[in-house]
Structures are given as structure tokens and as C-alpha cells.
Write a protein that holds these residues in place. Structure first.
Motif, mmCIF file in Angstrom:
data_model
loop_
_atom_site.group_PDB
_atom_site.id
_atom_site.type_symbol
_atom_site.label_atom_id
_atom_site.label_comp_id
_atom_site.label_asym_id
_atom_site.label_seq_id
_atom_site.Cartn_x
_atom_site.Cartn_y
_atom_site.Cartn_z
ATOM 1 N N GLU A 92 0.325 -1.018 -0.120
ATOM 2 C CA GLU A 92 0.212 0.112 0.079
ATOM 3 C C GLU A 92 0.416 1.190 -0.165
ATOM 4 O OE1 GLU A 92 -3.927 0.346 2.626
ATOM 5 O OE2 GLU A 92 -2.572 1.970 3.297
ATOM 6 N N ASP A 114 -0.477 -4.969 2.752
ATOM 7 C CA ASP A 114 -0.803 -2.865 4.181
ATOM 8 C C ASP A 114 0.345 -3.171 5.213
ATOM 9 O OD1 ASP A 114 -1.753 -0.683 5.028
ATOM 10 O OD2 ASP A 114 -3.044 -1.632 5.110
ATOM 11 N N ASP A 117 -1.643 -1.154 8.477
ATOM 12 C CA ASP A 117 -2.971 -0.851 8.751
ATOM 13 C C ASP A 117 -3.574 -0.079 10.067
ATOM 14 O OD1 ASP A 117 -5.418 -0.052 7.097
ATOM 15 O OD2 ASP A 117 -5.871 -0.873 8.752
ATOM 16 N N ARG A 277 -8.935 0.161 0.114
ATOM 17 C CA ARG A 277 -8.281 -0.206 -0.754
ATOM 18 C C ARG A 277 -8.793 -1.240 -1.330
ATOM 19 N NH1 ARG A 277 -6.708 3.126 2.870
ATOM 20 N NH2 ARG A 277 -4.469 4.705 2.469
ATOM 21 N N GLU A 281 -6.565 -4.037 1.265
ATOM 22 C CA GLU A 281 -7.442 -4.933 2.160
ATOM 23 C C GLU A 281 -8.193 -5.163 2.339
ATOM 24 O OE1 GLU A 281 -6.531 -0.300 4.412
ATOM 25 O OE2 GLU A 281 -8.053 -0.257 2.991
HETATM 26 MG MG MG Z 1 -4.568 0.222 4.865
#
Ligand code: MG
Ligand code: AHM
Length: 354
Positions: A92, A114, A117, A277, A281
Motif C-alpha cells: 500500500e 498493507d 493499517d 483499497r 485491504e
Molecule cells: Mg490500510
């Protein structure tokens, strides 16, 4: 005493079901678990190590990166760049796919992640998480290409997340149910603590940033009132819980039942897609929910069937107990046809704004 099952043993046991397996996939999952332990160590002592706070750089979404984001991003990359199990990675935090350095061999999987997060929560000591997803390489040639990354969620080989909370947990699926492990810090091992997770009935919670209600479509408002027991047929209201840390919100609802949603909205008609996303995600959590007997939708249909066109594509997400998510789809279908058109056009466009 019940058997102690380490994550290594669990992954190996699952591998035995595939006589043709080379062990590469198993080792990849184990490497991710190892990266998670290192990130867990840093997140729990972040204040002490003096690495709390933001860096000066921004990521592709224009958000300030937290120092721990950068650290987690590096650790995951470094753990996996040389193993010859991956042909490419995507994070990400990076604009483009991440190539495997040319002096290392390439393998047959792609890792998307990611790294940390919910990082805006770090400074106030709220749980954060790592989300990961693994696709199989589909392109020809030795090195990974963008089409290896841009595959629908229905093609995922594995997905999971790590939650750095009051304890560190790793939850993953390879399409054979969802299994959760808790890190025993005294021995540094993830031990099986939540075998075969199923989203329970009846659901308890709904989770959404209600501060954004002003921007919601009519259908999302109606859905929320239905969850609150106001517009329904006498069902009890669900309790509202929203931390603003996706992994944490998702994890609670996975274990206790409920629905998390980050809807699209019409505040700007050319941006009807919400915040989540798809590649980093939505796909991973959608696959986990599906494997736990739940469902994840973008408001129109399953998030797992979306054909991605862009690495940083966004998608609305409604995820949790299947019948709750289906109810969201029904309200949206009934009330939000303008939004369905606008979002459908974005989702299917070959060139998308981010
Ligand atoms: Mg995230
Ligand atoms: P991040 O990936 O930049 O950390 O942002 C994602 C986070 C999620 O963890 C959380 O669900 C969401 O942003 C919260 O957004 P909002 O503050 O708009 O409710």
C-alpha cells in the motif's frame, strides 16, 4: 492439556493435503509470521524506542507515513526479497509493484501487503494491523508483472492479517477455513488459539464511521437505521462499535458477529468509491470473511469477483454476517441507482483516478 499447535506445525499439516506441494508456499507463510513477530516487537516498544511519530514523506495517497509504517514495510520486503518464493510484491505504501532484486531468483507467488493499517492510531496506542494476500503468478517469463498482481480476490491462494493489540494475533486462510494464532511472547511462537473461526450468529455489532453520515447515500442511511432496529420489522438494534483501525474492527466482528462497512458516497460524483483499497485491504478481508461463512460486498456484489484495473483502486466494503451484508445490497439496489451507476463505471474503467 490440549495439544500445542505452533503456526509452523499448522501450516505444515495443511501442506500435507497437497502431495504435489513443494513447500515454497508453506515457507512463504512462515516468513510472513516471522516478519509479524518483528513488527510486533517494534509496535509494543515503539514509545520506548523513540520511533513514534510521523516521517516527513507522504505515500501515494498523500497521507503522511508514520515511522512504524516505513519500518513494517521494510521488514516485510526484506524478509521476502531473497527467498526465491516471490516473483513480485506490492505494498500500500508504494506507487508501483515492487520487483525482486535482479541478483535474487524469482518464484511463483506474489505478495500484496498493507504493512501497518490504521497507522494514524499508533500515536494514541490503539491496536493496528498488517494485512497480506498471496496470489499465484500467472504471467510467462521469470519476473512478476502487473497482471500477476491485478487478479480478482477469487483467485487468492492465501490471505491473512496480524493484529498488534493487547496480544498479537495472526489470522489466516488458505481456502481451508480461517485459523487464528496468538503470539506467546515468552517463547516467541504463534500458538493455535482460534481454530476454524466462523462468524457467529446472532450478530452483535455494526461498525461504520457515523461521522460521515452527511455524505452517505439514501440506501446506506436506510441500512443503518435498519441495523439500529428503527426501520426494520421489530428486530433488536445492534450495538455500534467503531475504532477506525480496520483490522481491529474486522477482527472484533469476525469473532463476535456483525457488519463493518466503509461505504461509497456521492460527495464528489467522480469519487463514488469510499476509502478502502481493493488490493491491500478489501480482497484479503473479503476472502477471510467468505471462508468464515460470512460475505463481503462492494454494495453491488461480491468483492471477490471484482476484476482490478489499478494497483491502488478503491472499493466500498460491507463485510460480516452474510444476511446483514445482503440487506445492505438490497437497500442500495432499491434506493441508490445513481450511485450504482457512478461506482460501476469507476470499478469497470480501465483508467481510474486514485
Ligand atoms: Mg490500510
Ligand atoms: P490506513 O491504511 O492509511 O492506515 O487507513 C485505513 C484506515 C483503516 O484502518 C480504518 O478502517 C479507516 O482508515 C478509518 O477511516 P476513517 O477515519 O475515515 O473512518
Amino acid at each position: 492439556m490440549t495439544a500445542l499447535v505452533t503456526i509452523e506445525r499448522h501450516i505444515l499439516d495443511q501442506q500435507k493435503r497437497y502431495p504435489q506441494a513443494t513447500g515454497s508456499f508453506t515457507s512463504l507463510l512462515y516468513d510472513i509470521a516471522l516478519a509479524a513477530k518483528i513488527i510486533a516487537r517494534e509496535t509494543t516498544r515503539a514509545g520506548l524506542a523513540g520511533i513514534l511519530g510521523a516521517t516527513d514523506s507522504e505515500n501515494v495517497y498523500g497521507e503522511r507515513q508514520q515511522k512504524l509504517d516505513v519500518f513494517a514495510d521494510n521488514i516485510i520486503f526484506k524478509m521476502n526479497d531473497h527467498t526465491q518464493r516471490l516473483c513480485a510484491m506490492a505494498s500500500e505504501e508504494h506507487d508501483d509493484i515492487i520487483a525482486i532484486p535482479p541478483h535474487y531468483g524469482a518464484g511463483k507467488y506474489v505478495l500484496l501487503y498493507d504493512p501497518l493499517d490504521g497507522s494514524s492510531n499508533i500515536d494514541v496506542n490503539v491496536s493496528v494491523g498488517t494485512i497480506f494476500a498471496i496470489h499465484r503468478k500467472i504471467s510467462r517469463g521469470a519476473r512478476g508483472r502487473i497482471e500477476d498482481v491485478l487478479q480478482p480476490g477469487s483467485s487468492l491462494a492465501a490471505a491473512g492479517y496480524v493484529i498488534y493489540g493487547s496480544s498479537t494475533m495472526l489470522v489466516y486462510t488458505t481456502g481451508q477455513g480461517v485459523h487464528g494464532f496468538t503470539l506467546d511472547p515468552s517463547v516467541g511462537e504463534f500458538l493455535l488459539s482460534h481454530p476454524d473461526i466462523r462468524i457467529p450468529e446472532p450478530p452483535v455489532y455494526y461498525s461504520v464511521n457515523q461521522g460521515h453520515e452527511k455524505y452517505w447515500t439514501h440506501g446506506v442511511r436506510r441500512f443503518t437505521r435498519w441495523l439500529q432496529g428503527i426501520d426494520g420489522e421489530g428486530q433488536a438494534p445492534l450495538s455500534q462499535r467503531y475504532i477506525g483501525s480496520l483490522v481491529t474492527d474486522f477482527h472484533r466482528n469476525l469473532l463476535q458477529g456483525g457488519v463493518f462497512y466503509y461505504p461509497g458516497d456521492m460527495r464528489s460524483p467522480d469519487k463514488p468509491y469510499g476509502k478502502m483499497r481493493l488490493m491491500f485491504e478489501v480482497q484479503a478481508l473479503g476472502f477471510i470473511a467468505d471462508q468464515a461463512g460470512g460475505y463481503a460486498s462492494d454494495g453491488i456484489g461480491s468483492v471477490l469477483t471484482i476484476q482490478p484495473h489499478h494497483l491502488h483502486q478503491r472499493a466500498p466494503m460491507f463485510v460480516g454476517n452474510r444476511w446483514l451484508v445482503e440487506q445492505a445490497e438490497a437497500f442500495i439496489h432499491q434506493h441508490d441507482q445513481d450511485w450504482v451507476k457512478a461506482y460501476g463505471a469507476y470499478r469497470d474503467a480501465k483508467r481510474q483516478p486514485v
